[in-house]
Write a protein that holds these residues in place. Structure first.
Motif, PDB file in Angstrom:
ATOM      1  N   GLN A 216       6.892   4.573   6.592  1.00 14.67           N
ATOM      2  CA  GLN A 216       6.000   3.959   5.616  1.00 14.67           C
ATOM      3  C   GLN A 216       5.929   2.451   5.834  1.00 14.67           C
ATOM      4  OE1 GLN A 216       4.335   6.010   3.471  1.00 14.67           O
ATOM      5  NE2 GLN A 216       5.343   7.638   4.599  1.00 14.67           N
ATOM      6  N   ILE A 217       5.150   1.784   4.996  1.00 20.84           N
ATOM      7  CA  ILE A 217       5.105   0.334   4.988  1.00 20.84           C
ATOM      8  C   ILE A 217       5.970  -0.170   3.842  1.00 20.84           C
ATOM      9  CG2 ILE A 217       3.028   0.223   3.543  1.00 20.84           C
ATOM     10  CD1 ILE A 217       2.218  -2.259   5.214  1.00 20.84           C
ATOM     11  N   TYR A 218       6.663  -1.256   4.072  1.00 23.49           N
ATOM     12  CA  TYR A 218       7.572  -1.820   3.077  1.00 23.49           C
ATOM     13  C   TYR A 218       7.057  -3.176   2.613  1.00 23.49           C
ATOM     14  CZ  TYR A 218      11.159   1.707   3.989  1.00 23.49           C
ATOM     15  OH  TYR A 218      11.850   2.893   4.088  1.00 23.49           O
ATOM     16  N   PRO A 219       7.479  -3.618   1.420  1.00 25.30           N
ATOM     17  CA  PRO A 219       7.005  -4.909   0.895  1.00 25.30           C
ATOM     18  C   PRO A 219       7.368  -6.087   1.793  1.00 25.30           C
ATOM     19  CG  PRO A 219       8.766  -4.005  -0.484  1.00 25.30           C
ATOM     20  CD  PRO A 219       8.326  -2.912   0.433  1.00 25.30           C
TER      21      PRO A 219
ATOM     22  N   PRO B 204       0.831  -1.213   0.000  1.00 21.84           N
ATOM     23  CA  PRO B 204       0.000   0.000   0.000  1.00 21.84           C
ATOM     24  C   PRO B 204       0.862   1.257   0.000  1.00 21.84           C
ATOM     25  CG  PRO B 204      -0.656  -1.537   1.743  1.00 21.84           C
ATOM     26  CD  PRO B 204       0.653  -2.016   1.218  1.00 21.84           C
ATOM     27  N   ALA B 205       0.437   2.239  -0.733  1.00 22.76           N
ATOM     28  CA  ALA B 205       1.129   3.528  -0.767  1.00 22.76           C
ATOM     29  C   ALA B 205       0.240   4.588  -0.145  1.00 22.76           C
ATOM     30  CB  ALA B 205       1.476   3.916  -2.205  1.00 22.76           C
ATOM     31  N   ARG B 206       0.871   5.609   0.415  1.00 27.67           N
ATOM     32  CA  ARG B 206       0.078   6.738   0.910  1.00 27.67           C
ATOM     33  C   ARG B 206      -0.634   7.390  -0.264  1.00 27.67           C
ATOM     34  NH1 ARG B 206       3.140  10.795   4.794  1.00 27.67           N
ATOM     35  NH2 ARG B 206       1.015  11.546   4.945  1.00 27.67           N
ATOM     36  N   PRO B 207      -1.902   7.731  -0.094  1.00 25.81           N
ATOM     37  CA  PRO B 207      -2.637   8.324  -1.222  1.00 25.81           C
ATOM     38  C   PRO B 207      -2.086   9.694  -1.587  1.00 25.81           C
ATOM     39  CG  PRO B 207      -3.941   8.409   0.811  1.00 25.81           C
ATOM     40  CD  PRO B 207      -2.722   7.599   1.112  1.00 25.81           C
TER      41      PRO B 207
END
Length: 282
Positions: free
Chosen positions: A207-210, A38-41
């Protein structure tokens, strides 16, 4: 903001799953319903520039993870990971963001181009600069930098009934909780994120990473806790970088040195996939 154009395409991937103490080894083809990261919008970024947790066909930067090995201990996982065999066809590379923004440059995302976002801030000062008694112009190159926090990224996830509990070295636990919930179609109340002491971050742990997505998916699939801790080499290769900008500055002033206007144009290297840190002028 121009993307770094990556240079590798995966033709085939073979993983040795017979290594001692290996619980499982998986490539993207083995996990067809693995969610994207997921990416930040961020408005205006093409949705097709999303980052897969494991790339199924094309590797877009050196250091992108292409397989996951789950083992009973770290040493066994690392030994088994060394047995991964890949067949890769090299593609052209562009390392400069201004060159990547050229419409004729090699395409990182076919049919989309390399520009993730174009944004203007403030009012035009072109006329003010044209009428100014004096104008100073300078071109500046800010190199890419790594965060190099004392403690690298770390993630431990445990299935909890129909939810999950995760421990993570992170700057924004609520953001991570919401991203995990969104990726796996869970109510936010079913995701608990615990953040112990964080040994440095500088934006790299916001952030979130894969790796977090892959670990969570595998933990739920296997029904057991899964832990991932990066080493320093992985930090340099696959964690987010900052800066990487070409800046063109124009400063208009009176004959006595009073500043009248300033204009800055920035080509920002957002890496292979758009990340909020690379899209903020600095």
């Amino acid at each position: 903001a121009a993307l770094l154009v990556g240079a590798l395409e995966v033709d085939d991937l073979l993983v040795d799953r017979e290594h001692p103490r290996v619980v499982g080894a998986f490539a993207a083809a083995d996990l067809p319903d693995l969610p994207a990261t997921p990416a930040r919008p961020i408005p205006d970024i093409p949705p097709d520039m999303k980052r897969p947790a494991l790339p199924p066909t094309r590797v877009r930067f050196t250091g992108e993870a292409i397989a996951v090995v789950v083992a009973e201990d770290r040493a066994s996982a690392e030994d088994a990971a060394d047995t991964v065999l890949i067949d890769i066809e090299a593609l052209p590379v562009i390392l400069d963001p201004s060159e990547a923004a050229d419409p004729n440059a090699v395409q990182l995302f076919d049919g989309i181009g390399n520009i993730a976002l174009e944004r203007s801030i403030g009012e035009s000062v072109t006329d003010d600069i044209a009428a100014a008694p004096g104008v100073v112009e300078v071109n500046i190159r800010q190199p890419r930098i790594a965060h190099v926090s004392i403690e690298p990224r770390a993630f431990l996830v445990r299935p909890d009934g129909d939810g999950i509990t995760a421990w993570c070295s992170h700057q924004a636990p609520h953001r991570l909780r919401n991203a995990l919930a969104r990726a796996f179609g869970l109510d936010a109340e079913r995701v608990r994120v615990i953040v112990p002491n964080v040994g440095g971050a500088f934006g790299g742990k916001s952030q979130i990473y894969p790796e977090y997505i892959v670990a969570t998916y595998v933990a739920r699939m296997l029904g057991r806790p899964v832990r991932w801790i990066e080493d320093r080499r992985e930090s340099f290769l696959s964690a987010a970088n900052g800066r990487g900008q070409n800046q063109r500055l124009r400063l208009a002033a009176t004959a006595t040195g009073q500043i009248l206007a300033a204009q800055v144009e920035i080509d920002s290297d957002a890496g292979a996939y758009p990340h909020i840190g690379a899209l903020v002028p600095t």
